[in-house]
Design a protein around this motif. Structure first.
Motif, PDB file in Angstrom:
ATOM      1  N   UNK A 230       0.863  -1.175   0.000  1.00 41.45           N
ATOM      2  CA  UNK A 230       0.000   0.000   0.000  1.00 41.45           C
ATOM      3  C   UNK A 230       0.900   1.227   0.000  1.00 41.45           C
ATOM      4  N   UNK A 231       0.432   2.296  -0.643  1.00 42.83           N
ATOM      5  CA  UNK A 231       1.200   3.542  -0.570  1.00 42.83           C
ATOM      6  C   UNK A 231       1.142   4.041   0.875  1.00 42.83           C
ATOM      7  N   UNK A 232       2.156   4.841   1.282  1.00 44.25           N
ATOM      8  CA  UNK A 232       2.176   5.306   2.677  1.00 44.25           C
ATOM      9  C   UNK A 232       0.890   6.030   3.066  1.00 44.25           C
ATOM     10  N   UNK A 233       0.307   6.742   2.071  1.00 42.85           N
ATOM     11  CA  UNK A 233      -0.898   7.519   2.402  1.00 42.85           C
ATOM     12  C   UNK A 233      -2.169   6.693   2.265  1.00 42.85           C
ATOM     13  N   UNK A 234      -2.027   5.420   1.901  1.00 39.40           N
ATOM     14  CA  UNK A 234      -3.195   4.607   1.581  1.00 39.40           C
ATOM     15  C   UNK A 234      -3.641   3.820   2.809  1.00 39.40           C
ATOM     16  N   UNK A 235      -4.937   3.925   3.143  1.00 41.12           N
ATOM     17  CA  UNK A 235      -5.449   3.202   4.305  1.00 41.12           C
ATOM     18  C   UNK A 235      -5.884   1.807   3.868  1.00 41.12           C
ATOM     19  N   UNK A 236      -5.991   0.887   4.815  1.00 38.63           N
ATOM     20  CA  UNK A 236      -6.519  -0.440   4.511  1.00 38.63           C
ATOM     21  C   UNK A 236      -7.967  -0.289   4.096  1.00 38.63           C
ATOM     22  N   UNK A 237      -8.384  -0.979   3.024  1.00 41.19           N
ATOM     23  CA  UNK A 237      -9.750  -0.790   2.516  1.00 41.19           C
ATOM     24  C   UNK A 237     -10.793  -1.479   3.388  1.00 41.19           C
ATOM     25  N   UNK A 238     -12.060  -1.157   3.068  1.00 39.14           N
ATOM     26  CA  UNK A 238     -13.197  -1.726   3.790  1.00 39.14           C
ATOM     27  C   UNK A 238     -13.572  -3.107   3.255  1.00 39.14           C
ATOM     28  N   UNK A 239     -13.294  -3.340   1.979  1.00 37.56           N
ATOM     29  CA  UNK A 239     -13.695  -4.622   1.394  1.00 37.56           C
ATOM     30  C   UNK A 239     -12.462  -5.401   0.963  1.00 37.56           C
ATOM     31  N   UNK A 240     -12.640  -6.734   0.958  1.00 37.92           N
ATOM     32  CA  UNK A 240     -11.522  -7.605   0.592  1.00 37.92           C
ATOM     33  C   UNK A 240     -11.127  -7.424  -0.863  1.00 37.92           C
TER      34      UNK A 240
END
Lengths: 320, 322, 305
Positions: A230-240
């Motif tokens: 993931x990019x540093x600014x990218x959060x873990x998503x809500x869906x798989x």
């Protein structure tokens, strides 16, 4: 985007290589049932895995000839048979419990990635590579696993009774394992069901998983299931489905694919992994990929078994 | 002087099945590659010069069976048979199964992984005479069950491809399938490829015995696919011309019967177009006798003459009448 | 074109009549293939007088092919292999005549997915090679009927023309039985619809053939007492009425085959030699067979509803 699926015969098909670690160490395999039992279950799991993980590292050091062993760790989460929780909720929990036990997860894979990843149907491709070990007397005329969806490690018992009206009664004969030592251990593995849409079986996806970890999957010569971070600014998503099929969690990790694999799993996985051995023993893997692994291993002075199934090692700890 | 015993020899053997593709329109290159995409993770090979030829990736079929033999016992052999599908000009479909019998090694079956690492090789588990296997294989009777039979493996793939949903199951003309069963023994040191036998048996079976310097099974199979394609073209054209009752019957019916030949078959004749130089001698022999191209050209000329004659507008005054 | 020959009861002359139709189509120039799907009693080869195959072939017949024991079913070129005097030489202008026999001593077998798949492959292959493929089915409700209904319902065969000929004798019981076989609760139409056929299209692809029909006007009966010939006429009228009531009437009738000792007893192809030279068969029979063979490919006969 138009995908190139054909080429002029004069062009040499070329297989791209993938980087390789010494050992790919699987720290676990999470299903909804496990998740529903809460964080305690995860904590207990990692605590049991830890000593075996240390042993795997030690074994890898021996394998690498005393040098620094390249070991990458991975973890598989089911999102194929049932979807539960979310990456945003589960991944931090998982990493936290692993860390508490003194383990680090380098790569996280989704089980559905073994069926399809980045638009490539991996399971269907592996199915196309099944070459069944023939029973004695088979001249190749019988329908194969691709038609029936079943793959065995020997010869099935013929259905008892009569095939034709007023025909000869066929006596029962036992099934037999190919190359059995004195007595047979016959296994017949269901590869998929079709109700109404094709669902790959757990052992079949686990076989794809092993091939991926052994660096033996290609799509028209190109690597597949390549790890992405993931990019540093990218959060873990809500869906798989929004999560990369194979997520890199540790930027300094050894390569995902390796000469050998080790998996530490509870003992209930034993029949599944037996089935995986049956499948891997009958896969005609990409010859370019096999050659690259062999050449690289020879260059490093490392022994890699010729049989794919023999490259996978397991630790089954007691418990469900 | 008797020649020295050549010792154990490698034998290549295979069978090609040829059929019209059951579709009203010939397939384009793109559709053809979809049809022959038998292994989704591998390339379909396509070549557009001098004509459109699409080749599927190989599939392997495991066998553990007896080798055919005319005189001696039938030794058991284990290994894999390679099979592929070839589509020419989007119109003629062939499936081709072949294997290489390597000189005997060991007397026990090895773990299956051993054979997987040698795709398309079959290892006999007992001593055998290469000549005897060749003769047994080419004997025209149907091969008994439990005996190596690449033809039935090719047939399975042919049926599978022909049922593909891309096809509308409407062939432009009626035609049968042909089977070409072939073997290749190594040519003498330094000798060119040669053909020892080409027979046409009843029921669409042809047998070909070759001597080749190349032991590359895929290249020899490609030569046999080319032979089979042109034999099928000739067989099919002859049958269709006979059915059209050329030279009798009413003009409309004859024209209707000949039309699909002109549209779908006549441009396919291109013997030896892709055969490598090392194997080209085989075509040269066949062109001398029986003279495939001579027969084809004369048939084509007859068809063209008939079509030209019968399409002369009837309204034009017939000058010859006097 | 696929032609399925069915009958509710035995003794309708289904095999011998459909063989004769196949023979007549070949004489007319069509390439014809005849499949013996009478699995319980594979004896079609006898009609074609092929030596060594009268009870089916020793290896590679339809039984072993459809059950996956043999890749290619054995084919018999009737013009080349028949021992019948008249059949040994292929007449000029005639098409091919090929018989695909069953296995000697073969019996009915249960139908699975694989059997249906092989059956579809076989039909597709033969249909792309022959103008007419006649499939002679076991009498009554049989696995053979189930299998071909299942096979023809598959999408690959959707665009292949299929026609059904249902044979019955011209008696009260046979007319009722034939109606049941086609329109009954477990009949061909109901079974076909269950497997995905369109009801209307399937119904319209079925025609009846009356076999062993005594003709009250025939000179054969010219000398019977008046009361008897009156009775025969009445029976014929009653049957005609019954047939019309049961939707077996004119619209669905494709042919009538007269009562013919050669068909009944010799069970062989009726050649012109039989009619013209040795005169063992009657001219009306030959004519009826010829008309039936012509009607099989006559679009008008199949458009009637």
């Amino acid at each position: 985007m138009t995908e190139q699926i054909f080429r002029e015969t004069t062009a040499e098909p070329r297989t791209q290589s993938v980087p390789l670690a010494h050992v790919s160490l699987e720290l676990g395999h999470l299903y909804m049932e496990d998740f529903e039992e809460g964080a305690d279950r995860l904590r207990e799991h990692f605590a049991r895995v830890k000593p075996w993980a240390d042993a795997a590292h030690a074994a890898a050091a021996v394998m690498s000839g005393g040098g620094r062993a390249r070991v990458s760790t991975c973890f598989l989460v089911d999102d194929y048979f049932t979807q539960f929780s979310s990456p945003r909720e589960l991944v931090p929990l998982l990493l936290g419990e692993a860390k508490a036990a003194g383990l680090e997860i380098d790569y996280l894979a989704r089980e559905s990635a073994c069926a399809q990843a980045d638009g490539v149907a991996l399971a269907a491709a592996v199915e196309g590579r099944l070459v069944e070990s023939p029973a004695e007397g088979s001249d190749g005329t019988r329908p194969g696993a691709r038609e029936t969806g079943w793959l065995s490690n020997g010869q099935r018992s013929p259905a008892a009774g009569t095939a034709e009206a007023m025909g000869r009664v066929v006596p029962w004969t036992p099934p037999s394992e190919a190359g059995a030592r004195r007595h047979s251990i016959f296994v017949d593995v269901e590869l998929w069901s079709a109700d109404p849409r094709r669902t790959w079986s757990c052992p079949f996806l686990a076989s794809v998983w092993q091939l991926a970890r052994l660096g033996l999957l290609r799509h028209r010569g190109n690597p597949v299931l390549e790890p992405r971070g993931l990019r540093p600014d990218q959060a873990l998503p809500e869906t798989w489905s929004a999560l990369p099929p194979l997520l890199r969690l540790n930027d300094s990790a050894a390569p995902f694919a390796a000469y050998r694999t080790t998996s530490v799993l509870p003992s209930r996985f034993l029949p599944i992994e037996h089935a995986v051995r049956v499948i891997l023993g009958q896969v005609d893997a990409d010859s370019g990929a096999l050659r690259q692994v062999a050449e690289r291993a020879a260059g490093e002075g490392i022994q890699v078994p010729a049989e794919i199934a023999d490259r996978a090692a397991y630790v089954f700890y007691p418990g469900p | 002087m008797t020649p020295p015993d050549p010792g154990p020899q490698t034998v290549l053997c295979g069978e090609v099945r040829t059929s019209v593709l059951r579709t009203s329109e010939a397939l384009t290159a793109r559709t053809a590659t979809q049809l022959l995409n038998l292994r989704p993770d591998e390339h379909v090979l396509l070549s557009e010069r001098p004509n459109l030829r699409v080749v599927s990736p190989h599939q392997l079929t495991g066998v553990d069976c007896r080798l055919p033999a005319l005189t001696g016992g039938r030794p058991r052999a284990v290994g894999t048979v390679a099979v592929r599908a070839v589509l020419t000009e989007g119109r003629v479909l062939q499936t081709s199964a072949f294997a290489r019998l390597v000189p005997g090694v060991g007397s026990h079956r090895k773990p299956w992984g051993h054979y997987l690492l040698r795709p398309g090789d079959i290892e006999p588990l007992a001593r055998h005479q290469a000549r005897d296997v060749v003769e047994g294989f080419l004997a025209s009777a149907p091969l008994p069950g439990g005996v190596l039979n690449p033809g039935s493996i090719a047939e399975r793939l042919l049926d599978e491809v022909l049922r593909h949903q891309l096809l509308d199951q409407r062939a432009p003309f009626k035609s049968g399938r042909t089977r070409l069963r072939w073997t290749a023994l190594p040519a003498a040191e330094g000798a060119q490829a040669s053909i020892e036998r080409f027979t046409v048996a009843a029921d669409g079976l042809r047998t070909v015995a070759l001597r080749t310097p190349s032991a590359d099974p895929s290249a020899v199979a490609a030569l046999c696919e080319d032979l089979a394609l042109h034999d099928w073209l000739l067989t099919t054209l002859l049958a269709l011309v006979e059915r059209s009752r050329l030279g009798s019957g009413d003009g409309e019916a004859v024209l209707a019967a000949l039309r699909p030949l002109v549209d779908h078959l006549l441009h396919l004749w291109m013997p030896g177009a892709r055969v490598p130089d090392a194997l080209a001698g085989v075509w040269e022999t066949l062109e001398r006798r029986p003279g495939f191209s001579r027969q084809w050209q004369s048939l084509v000329q007859r068809i063209r003459d008939q079509v030209a004659l019968r399409t002369v507008p009837l309204s034009r005054p017939v000058m010859a009448r006097s | 074109m696929l032609v399925f020959a069915a009958s509710d009861k035995g003794g309708t002359g289904r095999s011998v009549t459909s063989s004769n139709v196949a023979y007549r189509r070949a004489l007319a120039g069509d390439d014809v293939c005849y499949l013996d799907f009478d699995f319980g009693s594979p004896t079609a080869a006898a009609v074609f007088d092929v030596p060594g195959a009268s009870r089916g072939v020793a290896a590679g017949g339809l039984h072993s092919h459809l059950q996956g024991r043999h890749t290619e079913p054995h084919r018999i070129d009737v013009w080349a292999e028949s021992e019948h005097e008249e059949l040994r030489y292929r007449p000029t202008g005639s098409g091919r005549l090929v018989l695909v026999p069953g296995d000697r001593d073969g019996g009915e077998f249960a139908i699975g997915k694989d059997t249906v798949r092989r059956c579809v492959n076989l039909f597709l292959q033969l249909e792309s090679e022959f103008d007419v493929v006649v499939v002679d089915l076991s009498a009554g409700r049989s696995y053979a009927v189930d299998m071909v209904l299942e096979a023809t319902a598959q999408p690959e065969l959707a665009r292949v023309l299929s026609r059904w000929l249902v044979f019955h004798r011209w008696t009260h019981q046979h007319v009722i039985a034939a109606h049941g076989l086609v329109f009954g609760e477990r009949g061909i139409v109901a079974g076909g619809v269950e497997r995905g056929h369109d009801k209307g299209a399937l119904r319209d692809s079925i025609r009846f053939v009356r076999a062993a029909v005594p003709d009250p006007e025939s000179p054969l009966w010219a000398h019977v007492p008046l009361a008897q010939s009156e009775w025969m006429r009445k029976c014929d009228r009653d049957l005609t009425e019954l047939a019309a009531e049961l939707d077996l009437g004119y619209a669905r009738l494709l042919g009538k085959i007269p009562l013919e000792p050669v068909l009944q007893w010799r069970e062989q192809l009726i050649t012109d030699e039989d009619v013209l030279a040795s005169k063992v068969a009657g001219m009306p029979t030959r004519q009826a067979l010829e008309e039936l063979a012509a009607a099989l490919v006559d679009e008008e006969a199949w458009e009637r509803q």
